[in-house]
Design an enzyme around this catalytic site. Sequence first.
Site, PDB file in Angstrom:
ATOM      1  CG  ASN A  76      -1.943  -1.136   1.141  1.00 39.47           C
ATOM      2  OD1 ASN A  76      -2.061  -1.910   2.065  1.00 39.47           O
ATOM      3  ND2 ASN A  76      -2.633  -1.268   0.022  1.00 39.47           N
ATOM      4  CG  HIS A 178      -6.540  -2.549  -0.709  1.00 40.26           C
ATOM      5  ND1 HIS A 178      -5.939  -2.767   0.511  1.00 40.26           N
ATOM      6  CD2 HIS A 178      -6.541  -1.203  -0.892  1.00 40.26           C
ATOM      7  CE1 HIS A 178      -5.600  -1.598   1.044  1.00 40.26           C
ATOM      8  NE2 HIS A 178      -5.965  -0.634   0.214  1.00 40.26           N
ATOM      9  CB  CYS A 274      -1.196  -6.442   0.717  1.00 34.81           C
ATOM     10  SG  CYS A 274      -2.094  -7.443   1.859  1.00 34.81           S
TER      11      CYS A 274
HETATM   12  N1  ARG Z   1      -5.452  -3.406   7.749  1.00 32.48           N
HETATM   13  C1  ARG Z   1      -4.928  -2.970   6.486  1.00 32.48           C
HETATM   14  C2  ARG Z   1      -5.874  -1.934   5.880  1.00 32.48           C
HETATM   15  O1  ARG Z   1      -7.052  -2.074   6.017  1.00 32.48           O
HETATM   16  C3  ARG Z   1      -4.742  -4.142   5.582  1.00 32.48           C
HETATM   17  C4  ARG Z   1      -4.144  -3.763   4.259  1.00 32.48           C
HETATM   18  C5  ARG Z   1      -3.927  -4.958   3.373  1.00 32.48           C
HETATM   19  N2  ARG Z   1      -3.449  -4.508   2.128  1.00 32.48           N
HETATM   20  C6  ARG Z   1      -3.916  -4.869   0.932  1.00 32.48           C
HETATM   21  N3  ARG Z   1      -3.363  -4.347  -0.098  1.00 32.48           N
HETATM   22  N4  ARG Z   1      -4.875  -5.731   0.807  1.00 32.48           N
HETATM   23  O2  ARG Z   1      -5.460  -0.976   5.269  1.00 32.48           O
END
Ligand code: ARG
Length: 292
Positions: A76, A178, A274
Amino acid sequence: MTMHAGRVVMASPDHYEVCYAINPWMKPEQWGADRDGPARAKAQWQALAGLLGEAGLTVEVVPAVPGLPDLVFPANAAVVLDGRVLLARFRYPQRQGEERWFRDFFEGLGARGLVAAVESLPDGVFQEGAGDCLWDASRQLFWAAHGPRSTADSPGHIRRVFGQTVVDLELVTARFYHLDTCFCVLSGGEVLYFPPALSARAQEAVIAHVPAELRLVATADEAEAFSLNAINIGRDLIMTAPPPRLRAVLEERGYRCRPVDLSSFVLSGGASYCMTLRLDRFSHASRRVAAE
Ligand code: ARG
């Protein structure tokens, strides 16, 4: 500048915890009830780092920061292609504090000659990095999502910064917040995805770009197990708890599943893809320029 191949970012799990909920998977009570949570998360993180090392990748580790538990998900942090880094902007205040640490980290990589440029998005644009923007090397394009996290204007900025084709996909559910939770690009040109997470228009865009024989449709159970949040290296797929049907489909196509238990991170809504960010994605166009 030397461009190093086979390099990936992970972020230390030392301050990882689940203490707030910004997606429907996050379970602070469940995390808080398990005394062994931190030790288990560290062991799972090490197992993933070990598999990346076995695959020949060099792992660059971002130091942990107290109070920023989701820093452990560097996908991210940015979109990276051709040595160019486009820094993310996070939707939720709980993660916005990560931005400056990631900027420092990428600038440090720049000082070491590992990336060539670090760029930012204009104010008011949210874009959550490679979690919402997947490079498709076979088609030489980005699949870029907007929806719960990244704003509708973000794919246009990605197009402008990288000069590549960007296919804009709208995400329509809270659970698949995502793109990397419901969409996985494979080295043989297949796209493994969960169509109900995408708008009707986005589903049509996938059909327009990917021929039927290369579209692998995951079931709801498979998507909910975070099987699509996988790392593909050549014919290997690093995946948390691969479900048997999906494993068989992939094996039939010549892929090998490398299972790794990442249940501690699924408690936060993430898994292998991720927890990493590849620094070694290069377009054909940049390779041509480098050769000239
Ligand atoms: N707890 C994090 C969020 O909600 C998890 C991120 C996981 N990242 C992803 N690219 N799926 O931002």
